[in-house]
Design a protein around this motif. Sequence first.
Motif, PDB file in Angstrom:
ATOM      1  N   SER A  97       0.867  -1.293   0.107  1.00 23.96           N
ATOM      2  CA  SER A  97       0.118   0.001  -0.081  1.00 23.96           C
ATOM      3  C   SER A  97       0.748   1.300   0.061  1.00 23.96           C
ATOM      4  CB  SER A  97      -0.931   0.120   1.048  1.00 23.96           C
ATOM      5  OG  SER A  97      -0.115  -0.021   2.506  1.00 23.96           O
ATOM      6  N   ALA A  98       0.165   2.452  -0.535  1.00 21.37           N
ATOM      7  CA  ALA A  98       0.994   3.581  -0.473  1.00 21.37           C
ATOM      8  C   ALA A  98       0.453   4.585  -1.115  1.00 21.37           C
ATOM      9  CB  ALA A  98       2.317   3.549  -1.539  1.00 21.37           C
ATOM     10  N   VAL A  99       0.724   6.125  -0.851  1.00 12.93           N
ATOM     11  CA  VAL A  99      -0.066   7.205  -1.498  1.00 12.93           C
ATOM     12  C   VAL A  99       1.013   7.765  -2.347  1.00 12.93           C
ATOM     13  CG1 VAL A  99      -1.001   9.467  -0.961  1.00 12.93           C
ATOM     14  CG2 VAL A  99      -1.496   7.694   0.342  1.00 12.93           C
ATOM     15  N   GLY A 100       0.745   8.149  -3.530  1.00 15.41           N
ATOM     16  CA  GLY A 100       1.643   8.317  -4.567  1.00 15.41           C
ATOM     17  C   GLY A 100       1.122   9.834  -5.385  1.00 15.41           C
ATOM     18  N   VAL A 101       2.030  10.189  -5.979  1.00 13.93           N
ATOM     19  CA  VAL A 101       1.744  11.577  -6.871  1.00 13.93           C
ATOM     20  C   VAL A 101       2.278  11.227  -8.209  1.00 13.93           C
ATOM     21  CG1 VAL A 101       1.970  14.018  -7.175  1.00 13.93           C
ATOM     22  CG2 VAL A 101       1.872  13.042  -4.901  1.00 13.93           C
ATOM     23  N   ASP A 102       1.475  10.988  -9.232  1.00 12.54           N
ATOM     24  CA  ASP A 102       1.924  10.919 -10.527  1.00 12.54           C
ATOM     25  C   ASP A 102       1.848  12.239 -11.298  1.00 12.54           C
ATOM     26  OD1 ASP A 102       1.966   8.194 -10.533  1.00 12.54           O
ATOM     27  OD2 ASP A 102       0.009   7.822 -11.389  1.00 12.54           O
ATOM     28  N   ILE A 103       3.064  12.614 -11.977  1.00 13.56           N
ATOM     29  CA  ILE A 103       3.478  14.037 -12.587  1.00 13.56           C
ATOM     30  C   ILE A 103       3.340  13.613 -14.041  1.00 13.56           C
ATOM     31  CG2 ILE A 103       5.018  15.813 -12.921  1.00 13.56           C
ATOM     32  CD1 ILE A 103       6.063  14.529  -9.926  1.00 13.56           C
ATOM     33  N   ARG A 104       2.625  14.732 -14.621  1.00 12.27           N
ATOM     34  CA  ARG A 104       2.378  14.569 -16.198  1.00 12.27           C
ATOM     35  C   ARG A 104       2.732  15.831 -16.814  1.00 12.27           C
ATOM     36  NH1 ARG A 104      -1.100  10.541 -18.285  1.00 12.27           N
ATOM     37  NH2 ARG A 104      -1.980   9.227 -16.617  1.00 12.27           N
ATOM     38  N   ARG A 105       3.302  15.847 -17.883  1.00  8.87           N
ATOM     39  CA  ARG A 105       3.885  16.825 -18.802  1.00  8.87           C
ATOM     40  C   ARG A 105       3.261  16.583 -20.152  1.00  8.87           C
ATOM     41  NH1 ARG A 105       8.553  18.082 -21.913  1.00  8.87           N
ATOM     42  NH2 ARG A 105       8.666  20.305 -22.238  1.00  8.87           N
ATOM     43  N   ASN A 106       2.613  17.546 -20.823  1.00  2.00           N
ATOM     44  CA  ASN A 106       1.908  17.494 -22.098  1.00  2.00           C
ATOM     45  C   ASN A 106       1.212  16.101 -22.071  1.00  2.00           C
ATOM     46  OD1 ASN A 106       3.337  19.747 -22.894  1.00  2.00           O
ATOM     47  ND2 ASN A 106       5.067  18.696 -23.552  1.00  2.00           N
ATOM     48  N   GLY A 107       0.427  15.718 -21.036  1.00  2.71           N
ATOM     49  CA  GLY A 107      -0.489  14.685 -21.127  1.00  2.71           C
ATOM     50  C   GLY A 107       0.312  13.210 -20.787  1.00  2.71           C
ATOM     51  N   ALA A 108       1.516  13.189 -20.889  1.00  5.77           N
ATOM     52  CA  ALA A 108       2.287  11.907 -20.483  1.00  5.77           C
ATOM     53  C   ALA A 108       2.990  11.933 -19.287  1.00  5.77           C
ATOM     54  CB  ALA A 108       3.389  11.675 -21.653  1.00  5.77           C
ATOM     55  N   ILE A 109       3.107  10.729 -18.837  1.00  4.87           N
ATOM     56  CA  ILE A 109       3.606  10.613 -17.308  1.00  4.87           C
ATOM     57  C   ILE A 109       4.996  10.933 -17.446  1.00  4.87           C
ATOM     58  CG2 ILE A 109       4.178   8.892 -15.626  1.00  4.87           C
ATOM     59  CD1 ILE A 109       1.962   7.150 -16.417  1.00  4.87           C
ATOM     60  N   TYR A 110       5.568  11.881 -16.648  1.00  6.63           N
ATOM     61  CA  TYR A 110       6.886  12.578 -16.540  1.00  6.63           C
ATOM     62  C   TYR A 110       7.668  12.057 -15.409  1.00  6.63           C
ATOM     63  CZ  TYR A 110      10.532  15.794 -16.435  1.00  6.63           C
ATOM     64  OH  TYR A 110      11.731  16.478 -16.294  1.00  6.63           O
ATOM     65  N   ASP A 111       7.083  11.633 -14.241  1.00  4.01           N
ATOM     66  CA  ASP A 111       7.838  11.575 -12.997  1.00  4.01           C
ATOM     67  C   ASP A 111       6.534  11.146 -11.938  1.00  4.01           C
ATOM     68  OD1 ASP A 111      10.098  11.220 -11.498  1.00  4.01           O
ATOM     69  OD2 ASP A 111      10.751  13.274 -12.046  1.00  4.01           O
ATOM     70  N   ALA A 112       6.962  10.610 -10.551  1.00  6.26           N
ATOM     71  CA  ALA A 112       6.231  10.238  -9.733  1.00  6.26           C
ATOM     72  C   ALA A 112       7.180  10.238  -8.292  1.00  6.26           C
ATOM     73  CB  ALA A 112       5.797   8.539 -10.153  1.00  6.26           C
ATOM     74  N   VAL A 113       6.206  10.508  -7.318  1.00  3.36           N
ATOM     75  CA  VAL A 113       6.831  10.575  -6.066  1.00  3.36           C
ATOM     76  C   VAL A 113       5.866   9.802  -5.036  1.00  3.36           C
ATOM     77  CG1 VAL A 113       7.003  12.213  -3.957  1.00  3.36           C
ATOM     78  CG2 VAL A 113       7.585  13.046  -6.532  1.00  3.36           C
ATOM     79  N   ILE A 114       6.729   9.032  -4.117  1.00  2.60           N
ATOM     80  CA  ILE A 114       5.814   8.200  -3.216  1.00  2.60           C
ATOM     81  C   ILE A 114       5.840   9.145  -1.710  1.00  2.60           C
ATOM     82  CG2 ILE A 114       5.677   6.052  -2.030  1.00  2.60           C
ATOM     83  CD1 ILE A 114       7.340   4.374  -4.299  1.00  2.60           C
ATOM     84  N   LEU A 115       4.710   9.004  -1.074  1.00  2.00           N
ATOM     85  CA  LEU A 115       4.333   9.741   0.080  1.00  2.00           C
ATOM     86  C   LEU A 115       4.670   8.549   1.182  1.00  2.00           C
ATOM     87  CD1 LEU A 115       1.515  12.194  -0.701  1.00  2.00           C
ATOM     88  CD2 LEU A 115       3.912  12.515  -1.134  1.00  2.00           C
ATOM     89  N   THR A 116       5.016   8.994   2.407  1.00  2.00           N
ATOM     90  CA  THR A 116       4.846   8.245   3.551  1.00  2.00           C
ATOM     91  C   THR A 116       4.215   8.579   4.533  1.00  2.00           C
ATOM     92  OG1 THR A 116       6.696   9.530   4.492  1.00  2.00           O
ATOM     93  CG2 THR A 116       7.604   7.415   3.115  1.00  2.00           C
ATOM     94  N   ASN A 117       3.638   7.467   5.524  1.00  6.03           N
ATOM     95  CA  ASN A 117       2.882   7.835   6.403  1.00  6.03           C
ATOM     96  C   ASN A 117       3.150   8.446   7.578  1.00  6.03           C
ATOM     97  OD1 ASN A 117       1.031   6.047   9.065  1.00  6.03           O
ATOM     98  ND2 ASN A 117      -0.029   7.682   7.678  1.00  6.03           N
ATOM     99  N   SER A 118       3.042   9.978   7.840  1.00  6.10           N
ATOM    100  CA  SER A 118       3.555  10.472   8.883  1.00  6.10           C
ATOM    101  C   SER A 118       2.850  10.572  10.361  1.00  6.10           C
ATOM    102  CB  SER A 118       3.906  12.007   8.480  1.00  6.10           C
ATOM    103  OG  SER A 118       2.506  12.706   8.315  1.00  6.10           O
ATOM    104  N   GLY A 119       1.742   9.919  10.327  1.00  4.63           N
ATOM    105  CA  GLY A 119       1.120   9.422  11.560  1.00  4.63           C
ATOM    106  C   GLY A 119      -0.629   9.564  11.098  1.00  4.63           C
ATOM    107  N   GLY A 120      -1.324   8.739  11.622  1.00  6.76           N
ATOM    108  CA  GLY A 120      -2.597   8.718  11.424  1.00  6.76           C
ATOM    109  C   GLY A 120      -3.133   8.501  10.038  1.00  6.76           C
ATOM    110  N   THR A 121      -3.848   9.530   9.610  1.00  4.97           N
ATOM    111  CA  THR A 121      -4.299   9.364   8.227  1.00  4.97           C
ATOM    112  C   THR A 121      -3.288  10.511   7.127  1.00  4.97           C
ATOM    113  OG1 THR A 121      -5.938  10.997   8.743  1.00  4.97           O
ATOM    114  CG2 THR A 121      -6.598   8.641   8.734  1.00  4.97           C
TER     115      THR A 121
END
Length: 271
Positions: A97-121
């Motif tokens: 499981s994870a929470v992530g951010v997809d980054i798009r440039r000109n409609g295409a996937i350019y990059d991505a970042v994974i977030l971490t749980n810092s407590g609770g929700t």
Amino acid sequence: MQNLRRRMLTPVLAATVAIAPALGIAAPAAAAPAGVVFAQETVDEPSWDWNPASVSVTSVKFSKTAFTLRSTEKCANRAHITATLSGPLPTENVFASAVGVDIRRNGAIYDAVILTNSGGTTWEGDLPVCGTDPAGTYRTELYGAYVTGTGLDDPDLTFYRTNVVNGAYTVKRPASVTLNATPEPARKGATLTAKGVFSTDGKAAANTKVQIWFKADGSSAWTRKATVTTNAKGAYRATIKATASGTWKAVVPATGSRNEVVAYDAVTVRK
């Protein structure tokens, strides 16, 4: 928007599961490092179906959404991302499981970042922004995901995804313009010369439109008097009749790759 299965598994499971980079299930929440950024490349999106998750993303906050960087700058700039879910991601029978951010440039996937749980929700992470990133607008898609089952070989492996929260940030190049209106003072009816240089990303910029505006002393209204184009050295020049004392300004409007820049010069006109 099924790309999370392909991208998020890589940093955590690649060392132990040989086929991990070819998939894209979410990385285990406990192991995912903050601010993991993937190679800046277009990634094919698989057609596998997501199921609705039992939780949702309720809020997303970026500490910064506008960056002005020279192309020579490194990746010291960051936007801190904070996301809040309606509840914790499930853990029972959950493989990853994870929470992530997809980054798009000109409609295409350019990059991505994974977030971490810092407590609770709450989930957090940093989005590095580099001078080498092309100037323009980047669209972001943030969501949580989890996978139920016992492992990659489980025939009942099932993917779940929350709602997607959309956002955007911009990367622009620094620009500057100068203005010198002469002669000073000038006689009424004489010819004024307004000239200067426009540069962007630290270099002279050719073939750029520069607007010349005038506001008479005591007035609040600006009137455009001329529009000229910079030459190969970024220089521009306009000749205008002097009619009254006031302030001149040179304006280079904003584009998708730079902010608007303005320069001023006051000139006294005598009879």
